[in-house]
Design a protein around this motif. Structure first.
Motif, PDB file in Angstrom:
ATOM      1  N   GLN A 137       0.836  -1.201   0.000  1.00 15.80           N
ATOM      2  CA  GLN A 137       0.000   0.000   0.000  1.00 15.80           C
ATOM      3  C   GLN A 137       0.874   1.257   0.000  1.00 15.80           C
ATOM      4  N   VAL A 138       1.903   1.255   0.824  1.00 15.62           N
ATOM      5  CA  VAL A 138       2.825   2.394   0.881  1.00 15.62           C
ATOM      6  C   VAL A 138       3.533   2.567  -0.451  1.00 15.62           C
ATOM      7  N   ASN A 139       4.059   1.465  -1.004  1.00 11.49           N
ATOM      8  CA  ASN A 139       4.774   1.548  -2.282  1.00 11.49           C
ATOM      9  C   ASN A 139       3.877   2.038  -3.407  1.00 11.49           C
ATOM     10  N   ASP A 140       2.630   1.568  -3.439  1.00 10.95           N
ATOM     11  CA  ASP A 140       1.708   2.009  -4.477  1.00 10.95           C
ATOM     12  C   ASP A 140       1.498   3.526  -4.413  1.00 10.95           C
ATOM     13  N   CYS A 141       1.393   4.044  -3.196  1.00 15.75           N
ATOM     14  CA  CYS A 141       1.205   5.493  -3.027  1.00 15.75           C
ATOM     15  C   CYS A 141       2.452   6.257  -3.463  1.00 15.75           C
ATOM     16  N   GLY A 142       3.618   5.725  -3.135  1.00 12.58           N
ATOM     17  CA  GLY A 142       4.863   6.370  -3.533  1.00 12.58           C
ATOM     18  C   GLY A 142       5.052   6.387  -5.028  1.00 12.58           C
ATOM     19  N   ILE A 143       4.776   5.261  -5.679  1.00 14.80           N
ATOM     20  CA  ILE A 143       4.891   5.173  -7.134  1.00 14.80           C
ATOM     21  C   ILE A 143       3.911   6.136  -7.802  1.00 14.80           C
ATOM     22  N   ARG A 144       2.715   6.193  -7.281  1.00 12.07           N
ATOM     23  CA  ARG A 144       1.686   7.088  -7.836  1.00 12.07           C
ATOM     24  C   ARG A 144       2.119   8.556  -7.692  1.00 12.07           C
ATOM     25  N   ALA A 145       2.709   8.895  -6.564  1.00 11.45           N
ATOM     26  CA  ALA A 145       3.165  10.270  -6.346  1.00 11.45           C
ATOM     27  C   ALA A 145       4.288  10.646  -7.306  1.00 11.45           C
ATOM     28  N   ALA A 146       5.174   9.709  -7.576  1.00 12.69           N
ATOM     29  CA  ALA A 146       6.312   9.985  -8.462  1.00 12.69           C
ATOM     30  C   ALA A 146       5.884  10.163  -9.910  1.00 12.69           C
ATOM     31  N   GLU A 147       4.757   9.581 -10.281  1.00 14.18           N
ATOM     32  CA  GLU A 147       4.309   9.639 -11.673  1.00 14.18           C
ATOM     33  C   GLU A 147       3.991  11.050 -12.152  1.00 14.18           C
ATOM     34  N   SER A 148       3.833  11.992 -11.229  1.00 15.79           N
ATOM     35  CA  SER A 148       3.558  13.380 -11.617  1.00 15.79           C
ATOM     36  C   SER A 148       4.793  14.078 -12.179  1.00 15.79           C
ATOM     37  N   TYR A 149       5.973  13.455 -12.006  1.00 14.22           N
ATOM     38  CA  TYR A 149       7.225  14.087 -12.422  1.00 14.22           C
ATOM     39  C   TYR A 149       8.058  13.095 -13.226  1.00 14.22           C
ATOM     40  N   PRO A 150       8.301  13.379 -14.496  1.00 17.81           N
ATOM     41  CA  PRO A 150       9.000  12.425 -15.367  1.00 17.81           C
ATOM     42  C   PRO A 150      10.428  12.121 -14.944  1.00 17.81           C
ATOM     43  N   ASP A 151      11.026  12.997 -14.154  1.00 22.30           N
ATOM     44  CA  ASP A 151      12.427  12.804 -13.754  1.00 22.30           C
ATOM     45  C   ASP A 151      12.557  12.203 -12.354  1.00 22.30           C
ATOM     46  N   LEU A 152      11.453  11.701 -11.779  1.00 20.11           N
ATOM     47  CA  LEU A 152      11.469  11.238 -10.397  1.00 20.11           C
ATOM     48  C   LEU A 152      11.020   9.786 -10.291  1.00 20.11           C
ATOM     49  N   MET A 153      11.670   9.047  -9.360  1.00 22.29           N
ATOM     50  CA  MET A 153      11.316   7.648  -9.125  1.00 22.29           C
ATOM     51  C   MET A 153      11.177   7.393  -7.636  1.00 22.29           C
ATOM     52  N   TYR A 154      10.167   6.582  -7.285  1.00 16.70           N
ATOM     53  CA  TYR A 154      10.014   6.172  -5.890  1.00 16.70           C
ATOM     54  C   TYR A 154      10.776   4.869  -5.689  1.00 16.70           C
ATOM     55  N   TRP A 155      11.624   4.843  -4.675  1.00 19.00           N
ATOM     56  CA  TRP A 155      12.459   3.682  -4.370  1.00 19.00           C
ATOM     57  C   TRP A 155      11.661   2.740  -3.481  1.00 19.00           C
ATOM     58  N   THR A 156      11.327   1.558  -3.985  1.00 22.92           N
ATOM     59  CA  THR A 156      10.451   0.614  -3.286  1.00 22.92           C
ATOM     60  C   THR A 156      11.215  -0.380  -2.419  1.00 22.92           C
ATOM     61  N   TYR A 157      12.408  -0.042  -2.017  1.00 27.61           N
ATOM     62  CA  TYR A 157      13.240  -0.967  -1.238  1.00 27.61           C
ATOM     63  C   TYR A 157      12.516  -1.428   0.034  1.00 27.61           C
ATOM     64  N   ASN A 158      12.618  -2.734   0.323  1.00 26.66           N
ATOM     65  CA  ASN A 158      11.988  -3.300   1.520  1.00 26.66           C
ATOM     66  C   ASN A 158      12.948  -3.185   2.698  1.00 26.66           C
ATOM     67  N   TRP A 159      12.754  -2.164   3.511  1.00 24.89           N
ATOM     68  CA  TRP A 159      13.652  -1.883   4.630  1.00 24.89           C
ATOM     69  C   TRP A 159      13.524  -2.895   5.761  1.00 24.89           C
ATOM     70  N   ARG A 160      12.504  -3.756   5.712  1.00 19.64           N
ATOM     71  CA  ARG A 160      12.331  -4.757   6.762  1.00 19.64           C
ATOM     72  C   ARG A 160      13.331  -5.901   6.643  1.00 19.64           C
ATOM     73  N   LYS A 161      13.827  -6.142   5.434  1.00 17.31           N
ATOM     74  CA  LYS A 161      14.676  -7.297   5.170  1.00 17.31           C
ATOM     75  C   LYS A 161      16.090  -7.139   5.737  1.00 17.31           C
ATOM     76  N   LYS A 162      16.827  -8.235   5.738  1.00 21.33           N
ATOM     77  CA  LYS A 162      18.215  -8.283   6.188  1.00 21.33           C
ATOM     78  C   LYS A 162      18.370  -7.740   7.604  1.00 21.33           C
ATOM     79  N   GLY A 163      17.389  -8.060   8.460  1.00 22.35           N
ATOM     80  CA  GLY A 163      17.480  -7.653   9.855  1.00 22.35           C
ATOM     81  C   GLY A 163      17.041  -6.239  10.131  1.00 22.35           C
ATOM     82  N   GLY A 164      16.462  -5.580   9.137  1.00 22.31           N
ATOM     83  CA  GLY A 164      16.068  -4.186   9.311  1.00 22.31           C
ATOM     84  C   GLY A 164      15.042  -3.978  10.403  1.00 22.31           C
ATOM     85  N   SER A 165      14.053  -4.866  10.483  1.00 24.06           N
ATOM     86  CA  SER A 165      12.998  -4.714  11.484  1.00 24.06           C
ATOM     87  C   SER A 165      13.543  -4.811  12.902  1.00 24.06           C
ATOM     88  N   GLN A 166      14.419  -5.781  13.147  1.00 27.38           N
ATOM     89  CA  GLN A 166      14.991  -5.932  14.489  1.00 27.38           C
ATOM     90  C   GLN A 166      15.942  -4.802  14.812  1.00 27.38           C
TER      91      GLN A 166
END
Length: 221
Positions: A137-166
């Motif tokens: 849901q968060v990523n979808d909102c970020g991608i949608r927000a970036a679509e207003s600007y042709p030079d911008l990209m939303y980074w969908t990296y999963n920060w929970r992985k590789k021990g991020g959550s702990q």
């Protein structure tokens, strides 16, 4: 300092705008970005947070951590009236429902605008690291927000992985961050207190609890 490696931002970019929802969620991401040599700026825009006292505490905790590592911190406007207008009619929608989508849209649209106006090609958010949020849901909102600007990209990296959550929890304890007992908006506060009352727990008190270690090293709320 976190030593976990993360994939580089898309398109070979090394400059990122990081939308922050709060210090506990953002601390691990900030350390990981620093450890990876990525140049970034923290953008604090959260008009959903209620009441104003709660907003100021969360903002100052995040600002304090940014200053610790000399990371640029942008304090955006607290335009709560606009947030209430945007979510009107959704007051009793469930968490992770359409109200949260509208809330994420508003915050990430403003982040995308700032990124566009200040030369960032990539932006991301700490919203997705929390297990209480719907990551897609968060990523979808970020991608949608970036679509207003042709030079911008939303980074969908999963920060929970590789021990991020702990690591997020460990940093919150070590830094003794303010411990938020609800998502942030007045509606989540209402529903959280309703649940607490039903289960015989004390209602939330603003500015009281902090993450910390007990003498045995165990977590205390």
């Amino acid at each position: 300092m976190s030593e976990r490696s993360i994939i580089p931002p898309p398109n070979g970019e090394n400059r990122v705008l990081l939308h922050s929802c709060c210090a506990p969620c953002t601390g691990e991401i900030m350390e990981a970005l620093l450890a990876s040599g990525i140049d970034y700026t923290v953008f604090f825009y959260n008009p959903n947070i209620h009441p104003r006292d709660e907003y100021e505490i969360r903002k100052e905790e995040n600002k304090r951590f940014a200053e610790k590592y000399q990371v640029p911190f942008v304090d955006a406007d607290y335009d709560s009236d606009n947030w209430f207008a945007r979510t009107k009619g959704m007051e009793f929608e469930p968490e992770r429902g359409i109200r949260c989508t509208a809330c994420f849209d508003m915050r990430l649209e403003r982040s995308a605008l700032y990124a566009h106006e200040n030369g960032f090609k990539v932006f991301t958010s700490s919203l997705g690291i929390s297990r209480w949020k719907n990551f897609q849901q968060v990523n979808d909102c970020g991608i949608r927000a970036a679509e207003s600007y042709p030079d911008l990209m939303y980074w969908t990296y999963n920060w929970r992985k590789k021990g991020g959550s702990q690591r997020m929890i460990d940093i919150a304890k070590n830094e003794r961050f303010y411990q938020q007992g609800y998502c942030g908006c007045v509606h989540s506060l209402r529903e959280t207190n309703r649940w607490r009352k039903k289960n015989g727990r004390e209602l939330i008190k603003i500015g009281v609890e902090y993450y910390e270690y007990s003498e045995t090293g165990d977590f205390k709320s």
